[in-house]
Design a protein around this motif. Structure first.
Motif, PDB file in Angstrom:
ATOM      1  N   THR A  93       0.832  -1.206   0.000  1.00  0.00           N
ATOM      2  CA  THR A  93       0.000   0.000   0.000  1.00  0.00           C
ATOM      3  C   THR A  93       0.864   1.253   0.000  1.00  0.00           C
ATOM      4  OG1 THR A  93      -1.703  -1.210   1.229  1.00  0.00           O
ATOM      5  CG2 THR A  93      -1.859   1.188   1.199  1.00  0.00           C
ATOM      6  N   ARG A 136      -7.956   7.817   0.382  1.00  0.00           N
ATOM      7  CA  ARG A 136      -8.580   6.893   1.329  1.00  0.00           C
ATOM      8  C   ARG A 136      -9.134   5.672   0.599  1.00  0.00           C
ATOM      9  NH1 ARG A 136     -13.905   9.241   3.696  1.00  0.00           N
ATOM     10  NH2 ARG A 136     -14.379   8.986   1.473  1.00  0.00           N
ATOM     11  N   VAL A 193      -7.639   1.687   0.990  1.00  0.00           N
ATOM     12  CA  VAL A 193      -8.497   0.589   1.446  1.00  0.00           C
ATOM     13  C   VAL A 193      -8.554  -0.525   0.415  1.00  0.00           C
ATOM     14  CG1 VAL A 193     -10.876  -0.051   2.004  1.00  0.00           C
ATOM     15  CG2 VAL A 193      -9.880   2.020   2.984  1.00  0.00           C
ATOM     16  N   VAL A 194      -8.754  -0.159  -0.859  1.00  0.00           N
ATOM     17  CA  VAL A 194      -8.860  -1.170  -1.916  1.00  0.00           C
ATOM     18  C   VAL A 194      -7.558  -1.944  -2.056  1.00  0.00           C
ATOM     19  CG1 VAL A 194      -9.097  -1.496  -4.403  1.00  0.00           C
ATOM     20  CG2 VAL A 194     -10.670   0.014  -3.193  1.00  0.00           C
ATOM     21  N   PHE A 222      -5.073  -2.358   0.113  1.00  0.00           N
ATOM     22  CA  PHE A 222      -4.766  -3.198   1.268  1.00  0.00           C
ATOM     23  C   PHE A 222      -5.623  -4.453   1.283  1.00  0.00           C
ATOM     24  CE2 PHE A 222      -4.912  -4.690   5.606  1.00  0.00           C
ATOM     25  CZ  PHE A 222      -3.607  -4.560   6.021  1.00  0.00           C
ATOM     26  N   LEU A 223      -6.918  -4.307   1.019  1.00  0.00           N
ATOM     27  CA  LEU A 223      -7.803  -5.472   1.027  1.00  0.00           C
ATOM     28  C   LEU A 223      -7.387  -6.484  -0.034  1.00  0.00           C
ATOM     29  CD1 LEU A 223     -11.308  -3.817   1.535  1.00  0.00           C
ATOM     30  CD2 LEU A 223     -10.089  -5.264   3.156  1.00  0.00           C
ATOM     31  N   SER A 250      -8.230  -7.510   7.928  1.00  0.00           N
ATOM     32  CA  SER A 250      -8.146  -6.518   6.851  1.00  0.00           C
ATOM     33  C   SER A 250      -9.234  -5.466   6.978  1.00  0.00           C
ATOM     34  CB  SER A 250      -8.241  -7.220   5.488  1.00  0.00           C
ATOM     35  OG  SER A 250      -7.203  -8.147   5.323  1.00  0.00           O
ATOM     36  N   LEU A 251     -10.459  -5.915   7.292  1.00  0.00           N
ATOM     37  CA  LEU A 251     -11.549  -4.956   7.474  1.00  0.00           C
ATOM     38  C   LEU A 251     -11.313  -4.067   8.689  1.00  0.00           C
ATOM     39  CD1 LEU A 251     -14.672  -7.166   6.637  1.00  0.00           C
ATOM     40  CD2 LEU A 251     -13.596  -5.421   5.210  1.00  0.00           C
ATOM     41  N   SER A 287      -9.055  -1.445   7.540  1.00  0.00           N
ATOM     42  CA  SER A 287      -9.822  -0.509   6.719  1.00  0.00           C
ATOM     43  C   SER A 287     -10.645   0.435   7.588  1.00  0.00           C
ATOM     44  CB  SER A 287     -10.745  -1.279   5.768  1.00  0.00           C
ATOM     45  OG  SER A 287      -9.996  -2.152   4.945  1.00  0.00           O
ATOM     46  N   VAL A 332      -8.377   3.091   8.920  1.00  0.00           N
ATOM     47  CA  VAL A 332      -8.064   4.051   7.863  1.00  0.00           C
ATOM     48  C   VAL A 332      -9.219   5.022   7.666  1.00  0.00           C
ATOM     49  CG1 VAL A 332      -7.668   4.296   5.369  1.00  0.00           C
ATOM     50  CG2 VAL A 332      -6.439   2.562   6.669  1.00  0.00           C
ATOM     51  N   LEU A 333     -10.433   4.494   7.637  1.00  0.00           N
ATOM     52  CA  LEU A 333     -11.600   5.364   7.442  1.00  0.00           C
ATOM     53  C   LEU A 333     -11.757   6.354   8.583  1.00  0.00           C
ATOM     54  CD1 LEU A 333     -14.196   2.761   6.086  1.00  0.00           C
ATOM     55  CD2 LEU A 333     -12.904   4.452   4.789  1.00  0.00           C
ATOM     56  N   SER A 369     -14.897  -5.539  -1.921  1.00  0.00           N
ATOM     57  CA  SER A 369     -14.214  -5.311  -0.649  1.00  0.00           C
ATOM     58  C   SER A 369     -13.936  -6.583   0.130  1.00  0.00           C
ATOM     59  CB  SER A 369     -15.047  -4.359   0.230  1.00  0.00           C
ATOM     60  OG  SER A 369     -16.320  -4.909   0.502  1.00  0.00           O
TER      61      SER A 369
END
Length: 570
Positions: free
Chosen positions: A78, A209, A213-214, A216-217, A265-266, A269, A272-273, A415
């Motif tokens: 990432t 952002r 997220v995308v 990393f997932l 992972s979520l 995320s 991050v959000l 996701s």
């Protein structure tokens, strides 16, 4: 008379039912498998719930080590993707409009070329006799024989795969920013680095952002590149899931490991959000109340002056590195397809030959795999379009309770890790063994391409001229006539764009497909992936070069219907 709400619900029903059957049910199967107390591939699906598999995964240092290393690897991918993707997105925005569609080819060709081909290019780039060691040799450095088969090589390969997602997410935000904002900052005496820190970077945070997220997932569950570039020395959670499910037939452990990795992972995320929510209060503060928009800390004067000097040079270096990382591996794959070498991993050019293409055309396995990929891509494209067109109209023209939740559900396959869908569908096919493997593959590919189709078609529906439909209705045209004479011609460019993107996405998919292929039902990317693990002959490079040519032709055809730079800027 049918109410507008019921019409909207009717339009939303087909895609919802497809995703329930092909996405929600496999995910539910994965959850049920993770609660099995022991492994029994031929046992019943519904058993007494047990946390034994989670205890195995969370209580075993080996599993925890693999999960942690995978998360760290995804984090590194990432970071590299953001560092290289941001200058590339800025470059795309600055390219003159008439050349921007061509510039987008730099992003879309690697993005739509399957991951195996790109990984093979990284192997040739980092090989002991590869081009990178050759360039370093000109300066009297190296050769370095340890650049392959380690976490660094896997990180580079995954960054090359996922960097375009960061670029596209940033481009969508940056191209919508008015140049007057930058001009206003410059007119107030702000230096280039201050304009970047106070204007460009904060306004790009929403896109950044989404890109983080995308990436990393997707990186946290990738295993194809790790298999090719890791050389048996790198083990990721995706590889471990594949091994437990396919090799050991231990579905419960594979399912539990999948869900643990998904939750981790979520969780990242979510962090991050939350961080970006604090950095971008204006995104959720439309009324202008609350904290000020400027949330980034002020920079010391000395750092600002240093950035003014170093920034332009560093941005150009990173831009060059990004373009080279995207295109050079693909170029090396094409060159290797004409290289008269005895082994595919030998990067030194020994002489021109066409024999690898001859072997490909004579090899019935490649031909059969190619035809399987084409049939699968055509089928998934047609099904996805059939359910995505009504869904797009439901999102744009109708409002009814639950539509926002349905929109989130329709985008959910993007996701969640593909390996989870693969494990769930594999277990379903083992239960309903009379179903042809093609149907399982088709269902998975439809799930993968539906979010892309809906996204592109929503933009096309929004651009339709409602006044033409009203005029046709006033002249006596019924709903069917209005659809075929007014709506369908207006949607044609969007349908063409969605069709080509869906076809290319399905044709190049390998991560989930590798779970479901059989000896008689193997796709071309999976065949290339299987052959690449042996790296015997450059026939795999010849096949890869032919698939890249197909992608390039499709992109130029797509550009005739809809400019490539407008495809992701809706």
């Amino acid at each position: 008379m049918i109410s507008q709400r019921n019409i909207g619900r009717g339009l939303a029903t087909p895609v919802t039912l497809v995703l329930i059957a092909a996405f929600a049910v496999p995910m539910a199967v994965v959850m049920l498998l993770s609660l099995h107390g022991y492994s029994d591939p031929f046992g019943p699906l519904f058993r007494t719930p047990s946390a034994a598999q989670y205890a195995t995964v969370l209580g075993d240092f080996f599993y925890l080590k693999v999960v942690l290393e995978t998360l760290l690897l995804a984090g590194g991918v990432t970071v590299v993707s953001v560092l290289l993707g941001y200058p590339l997105a800025l470059w795309l925005v600055s390219v003159p409009a008439r050349w921007r569609a061509l510039a987008f080819v730099v992003i879309l060709i690697p993005l739509l070329t399957n991951v195996v081909v790109r990984s093979l290019g990284i192997v040739l780039l980092l090989a002991p006799d590869g081009i990178l060691n050759g360039v370093l040799g000109w300066f009297g450095i190296g050769p370095f024989r340890g650049m392959l088969y380690n976490y660094g090589a896997v990180c580079v390969a995954l960054a090359q795969v996922f960097m375009p997602y960061v670029v596209l997410a940033l481009y969508d935000v940056l191209q919508g920013t008015s140049p007057r904002v930058h001009e206003a900052a410059e007119s107030l005496g702000a230096s280039p680095s201050m304009v970047f820190w106070t204007v460009r970077f904060p306004m790009a945070l929403p896109g950044l952002r989404a890109g983080i997220v995308v990436v990393f997932l997707m990186a946290s569950t990738a295993y194809v590149s790790a298999t090719i570039l890791g050389g048996g020395r790198v083990l990721t959670s995706g590889m471990l899931v594949y091994r437990e499910a396919i090799v050991n037939l231990n579905y419960p452990v594979a399912a539990a490991l999948t869900l643990v990795m998904t939750l981790a992972s979520l969780g990242f995320s979510g962090v991050v959000l939350l961080v970006f929510r604090r950095l971008t209060p204006w995104v959720n503060n439309a009324g202008g109340q609350g904290r000020a928009a400027a949330t980034l800390p002020a920079l010391p004067i000395a750092l600002v002056r240093t950035m003014d000097v170093v920034g332009p040079i560093l941005s150009k270096v990173l831009l060059a590195a990004a373009i080279l990382l995207l295109l050079l591996p693909l170029y090396l794959v094409v060159m290797q397809s004409f290289n008269d070498v005895p082994q595919a991993s030998s990067a030194k050019f020994m002489g021109f030959t066409l024999k690898w293409y001859q072997l490909v055309l004579e090899n019935g396995n490649y031909t059969a795999a190619f035809l399987n990929s084409v049939r699968l891509a055509i089928g998934s494209t047609l099904v996805a379009l059939a359910v995505s067109i009504p869904a797009a109209f439901a999102l744009v023209r109708f409002r009814f309770p639950g539509i926002s939740g349905l929109a989130v559900f329709w985008a959910l396959p993007l996701s969640l890790p593909g390996v989870a869908i693969g494990v769930g569908m594999l277990q379903l096919l083992s239960i309903f063994f009379r179903l042809p493997p093609f149907l399982g593959l088709l269902a998975v590919h439809v799930v993968i391409v539906i979010p892309f189709c809906i996204s592109l078609l929503v933009a096309s529906v929004m651009q339709l001229d409602r006044s033409q439909e009203e005029a046709a209705a006033s002249l006596g045209a019924n709903a069917v006539q209005r659809f075929f004479r007014i709506i369908l011609p207006g949607l044609a460019p969007g349908i063409a764009a969605a069709s080509i993107m869906a076809f290319l996405t399905s044709f190049g998919e390998v991560t989930v497909t590798s779970f479901l292929t059989t000896a008689r039902m193997t796709t071309l990317p999976v065949r290339i992936y299987a052959d690449s693990t042996f790296m015997l002959e450059p026939t795999i490079h010849a096949v890869s070069a032919m698939t890249m040519l197909l992608t390039l032709i499709a992109l130029f055809v797509l550009n005739k219907f809809l400019r490539l730079d407008r495809l992701y800027a809706r």
